[in-house]
Motif scaffolding. Structure first.
Motif, PDB file in Angstrom:
ATOM      1  N   GLN A  66      84.875  32.627  44.112  1.00  0.00           N
ATOM      2  CA  GLN A  66      84.349  32.934  45.431  1.00  0.00           C
ATOM      3  C   GLN A  66      83.427  34.128  45.316  1.00  0.00           C
ATOM      4  O   GLN A  66      83.898  35.222  45.054  1.00  0.00           O
ATOM      5  N   PRO A  67      82.165  34.037  45.510  1.00  0.00           N
ATOM      6  CA  PRO A  67      81.321  32.844  45.596  1.00  0.00           C
ATOM      7  C   PRO A  67      81.177  32.193  44.215  1.00  0.00           C
ATOM      8  O   PRO A  67      81.397  32.845  43.202  1.00  0.00           O
ATOM      9  N   PRO A  68      80.762  30.911  44.175  1.00  0.00           N
ATOM     10  CA  PRO A  68      80.655  30.197  42.901  1.00  0.00           C
ATOM     11  C   PRO A  68      79.632  30.838  41.966  1.00  0.00           C
ATOM     12  O   PRO A  68      78.626  31.391  42.417  1.00  0.00           O
ATOM     13  N   VAL A  69      79.913  30.749  40.658  1.00  0.00           N
ATOM     14  CA  VAL A  69      79.027  31.339  39.658  1.00  0.00           C
ATOM     15  C   VAL A  69      78.108  30.250  39.130  1.00  0.00           C
ATOM     16  O   VAL A  69      78.551  29.185  38.720  1.00  0.00           O
ATOM     17  N   CYS A  70      76.800  30.512  39.169  1.00  0.00           N
ATOM     18  CA  CYS A  70      75.802  29.569  38.663  1.00  0.00           C
ATOM     19  C   CYS A  70      75.004  30.253  37.562  1.00  0.00           C
ATOM     20  O   CYS A  70      74.820  31.465  37.565  1.00  0.00           O
ATOM     21  N   LYS A  71      74.515  29.423  36.638  1.00  0.00           N
ATOM     22  CA  LYS A  71      73.805  29.949  35.490  1.00  0.00           C
ATOM     23  C   LYS A  71      72.514  29.166  35.295  1.00  0.00           C
ATOM     24  O   LYS A  71      72.484  27.951  35.506  1.00  0.00           O
ATOM     25  N   ILE A  72      71.473  29.838  34.882  1.00  0.00           N
ATOM     26  CA  ILE A  72      70.201  29.175  34.589  1.00  0.00           C
ATOM     27  C   ILE A  72      70.204  28.801  33.113  1.00  0.00           C
ATOM     28  O   ILE A  72      70.297  29.673  32.243  1.00  0.00           O
ATOM     29  N   LEU A  73      70.163  27.489  32.840  1.00  0.00           N
ATOM     30  CA  LEU A  73      70.163  27.001  31.465  1.00  0.00           C
ATOM     31  C   LEU A  73      69.656  25.570  31.403  1.00  0.00           C
ATOM     32  O   LEU A  73      69.411  24.948  32.433  1.00  0.00           O
ATOM     33  N   ASP A  74      69.501  25.042  30.190  1.00  0.00           N
ATOM     34  CA  ASP A  74      69.073  23.663  29.993  1.00  0.00           C
ATOM     35  C   ASP A  74      70.300  22.774  30.155  1.00  0.00           C
ATOM     36  O   ASP A  74      71.234  22.835  29.347  1.00  0.00           O
ATOM     37  N   TYR A  75      70.324  21.943  31.195  1.00  0.00           N
ATOM     38  CA  TYR A  75      71.517  21.157  31.538  1.00  0.00           C
ATOM     39  C   TYR A  75      71.853  20.129  30.457  1.00  0.00           C
ATOM     40  O   TYR A  75      73.016  19.925  30.137  1.00  0.00           O
ATOM     41  N   GLY A  76      70.853  19.469  29.883  1.00  0.00           N
ATOM     42  CA  GLY A  76      71.104  18.476  28.835  1.00  0.00           C
ATOM     43  C   GLY A  76      71.746  19.100  27.615  1.00  0.00           C
ATOM     44  O   GLY A  76      72.685  18.564  27.038  1.00  0.00           O
ATOM     45  N   LYS A  77      71.238  20.269  27.216  1.00  0.00           N
ATOM     46  CA  LYS A  77      71.796  20.982  26.077  1.00  0.00           C
ATOM     47  C   LYS A  77      73.219  21.442  26.378  1.00  0.00           C
ATOM     48  O   LYS A  77      74.112  21.387  25.524  1.00  0.00           O
ATOM     49  N   PHE A  78      73.439  21.875  27.612  1.00  0.00           N
ATOM     50  CA  PHE A  78      74.764  22.323  28.043  1.00  0.00           C
ATOM     51  C   PHE A  78      75.773  21.181  27.970  1.00  0.00           C
ATOM     52  O   PHE A  78      76.879  21.350  27.463  1.00  0.00           O
ATOM     53  N   GLN A  79      75.383  19.990  28.458  1.00  0.00           N
ATOM     54  CA  GLN A  79      76.275  18.829  28.405  1.00  0.00           C
ATOM     55  C   GLN A  79      76.584  18.437  26.964  1.00  0.00           C
ATOM     56  O   GLN A  79      77.708  18.073  26.640  1.00  0.00           O
ATOM     57  N   TYR A  80      75.575  18.515  26.100  1.00  0.00           N
ATOM     58  CA  TYR A  80      75.764  18.164  24.693  1.00  0.00           C
ATOM     59  C   TYR A  80      76.773  19.098  24.037  1.00  0.00           C
ATOM     60  O   TYR A  80      77.679  18.653  23.317  1.00  0.00           O
ATOM     61  N   THR A  81      76.653  20.398  24.263  1.00  0.00           N
ATOM     62  CA  THR A  81      77.589  21.347  23.655  1.00  0.00           C
ATOM     63  C   THR A  81      78.996  21.187  24.223  1.00  0.00           C
ATOM     64  O   THR A  81      79.970  21.306  23.487  1.00  0.00           O
ATOM     65  N   GLN A  82      79.096  20.867  25.528  1.00  0.00           N
ATOM     66  CA  GLN A  82      80.409  20.633  26.138  1.00  0.00           C
ATOM     67  C   GLN A  82      81.083  19.422  25.494  1.00  0.00           C
ATOM     68  O   GLN A  82      82.268  19.460  25.177  1.00  0.00           O
ATOM     69  N   ALA A  83      80.320  18.327  25.302  1.00  0.00           N
ATOM     70  CA  ALA A  83      80.860  17.113  24.692  1.00  0.00           C
ATOM     71  C   ALA A  83      81.271  17.376  23.251  1.00  0.00           C
ATOM     72  O   ALA A  83      82.310  16.890  22.788  1.00  0.00           O
ATOM     73  N   LYS A  84      80.478  18.162  22.541  1.00  0.00           N
ATOM     74  CA  LYS A  84      80.781  18.477  21.147  1.00  0.00           C
ATOM     75  C   LYS A  84      82.064  19.301  21.047  1.00  0.00           C
ATOM     76  O   LYS A  84      82.922  19.031  20.197  1.00  0.00           O
ATOM     77  N   GLN A  85      82.219  20.289  21.924  1.00  0.00           N
ATOM     78  CA  GLN A  85      83.433  21.099  21.939  1.00  0.00           C
ATOM     79  C   GLN A  85      84.652  20.249  22.274  1.00  0.00           C
ATOM     80  O   GLN A  85      85.724  20.416  21.685  1.00  0.00           O
ATOM     81  N   TYR A  86      84.497  19.311  23.212  1.00  0.00           N
ATOM     82  CA  TYR A  86      85.602  18.437  23.602  1.00  0.00           C
ATOM     83  C   TYR A  86      86.025  17.557  22.433  1.00  0.00           C
ATOM     84  O   TYR A  86      87.210  17.401  22.163  1.00  0.00           O
ATOM     85  N   ARG A  87      85.044  16.990  21.726  1.00  0.00           N
ATOM     86  CA  ARG A  87      85.364  16.124  20.578  1.00  0.00           C
ATOM     87  C   ARG A  87      86.051  16.921  19.479  1.00  0.00           C
ATOM     88  O   ARG A  87      86.995  16.426  18.846  1.00  0.00           O
ATOM     89  N   GLN A  88      85.603  18.149  19.237  1.00  0.00           N
ATOM     90  CA  GLN A  88      86.229  18.981  18.215  1.00  0.00           C
ATOM     91  C   GLN A  88      87.659  19.343  18.592  1.00  0.00           C
ATOM     92  O   GLN A  88      88.546  19.361  17.747  1.00  0.00           O
ATOM     93  N   SER A  89      87.887  19.633  19.864  1.00  0.00           N
ATOM     94  CA  SER A  89      89.250  19.963  20.298  1.00  0.00           C
ATOM     95  C   SER A  89      90.166  18.748  20.198  1.00  0.00           C
ATOM     96  O   SER A  89      91.337  18.870  19.858  1.00  0.00           O
ATOM     97  N   GLN A  90      89.629  17.551  20.474  1.00  0.00           N
ATOM     98  CA  GLN A  90      90.429  16.333  20.344  1.00  0.00           C
ATOM     99  C   GLN A  90      90.733  16.041  18.883  1.00  0.00           C
ATOM    100  O   GLN A  90      91.817  15.566  18.550  1.00  0.00           O
ATOM    101  N   ALA A  91      89.783  16.312  17.996  1.00  0.00           N
ATOM    102  CA  ALA A  91      89.984  16.039  16.576  1.00  0.00           C
ATOM    103  C   ALA A  91      90.990  17.005  15.972  1.00  0.00           C
ATOM    104  O   ALA A  91      91.734  16.643  15.056  1.00  0.00           O
ATOM    105  N   SER A  92      91.027  18.233  16.468  1.00  0.00           N
ATOM    106  CA  SER A  92      91.936  19.223  15.899  1.00  0.00           C
ATOM    107  C   SER A  92      93.369  19.059  16.399  1.00  0.00           C
ATOM    108  O   SER A  92      94.286  19.620  15.816  1.00  0.00           O
TER     109      SER A  92
END
Length: 181
Positions: A66-92
């Motif tokens: 409250q209030p929500p936190v927003c960040k200026i960044l490249d959304y496609g790159k952000f989604q890619y890194t999120q997916a990569k982190q998720y896959r690594q956490s699932q593999a570990s």
């Protein structure tokens, strides 16, 4: 007519989707710019204009704040890194499965030795082992022998183990779950 076999599509990982640009609804937001500098609280339209001027996206990083936190960044790159982190956490993550060994009240010593080797193999691989004894018909009258049979089976195991679940009565006999130490 013969039906064709259709392969089920692979499930895509469920990565939490963040709202970006025009999908953000909260009006006063806390902004963090592309250089990770805290810009403070500002109006949504002003933050969108800043993101557009830089050529990047405005992404709602922490929507529950409250209030929500927003960040200026490249959304496609952000989604890619999120997916990569998720896959690594699932593999570990190590999945421990429970293997089963069934013995009977009248199981012979050779068969018990074979099942003992199976249980030791499962324990050495790091799996839990559910040892159950099945009682049929008149065997249900000799529950004390069944308990004794499981205890001797556990005493004969050479690999060290700990009991996850004590010896319990089930509808068809008794069972216990052991895990490697």
């Amino acid at each position: 007519m013969r039906r064709r076999f259709r392969r089920k599509p692979k499930k895509k990982p469920k990565i939490p989707q963040m709202r970006a640009n025009e999908r953000i609804f909260a009006d006063p937001i806390v902004l963090i710019d592309q250089n990770d500098q805290h810009q403070g609280e500002m109006a949504l339209s002003e933050a969108l204009a800043m993101a557009e001027s830089v050529g990047l996206d405005l992404v709602e990083v922490s929507p529950k704040a409250q209030p929500p936190v927003c960040k200026i960044l490249d959304y496609g790159k952000f989604q890619y890194t999120q997916a990569k982190q998720y896959r690594q956490s699932q593999a570990s993550q190590k999945t421990v499965t429970t293997k089963g060994v069934r013995i009977g009240l009248r199981t012979d010593t050779h068969d018990l030795n074979f099942k003992k080797k199976q249980a030791e193999k499962f324990l050495s691989k790091g799996n839990k082992v559910k040892i159950e004894i099945i009682l049929r018909g008149r065997e249900k009258a000799h529950q004390d022998l069944a308990k004794e049979n499981i205890k001797t089976f556990l005493d004969n195991l050479e690999i060290p183990f700990r009991t996850e679940e004590e010896l319990k009565k089930s509808p068809s006999g008794f069972h216990t779950i052991i895990a490697p130490e």
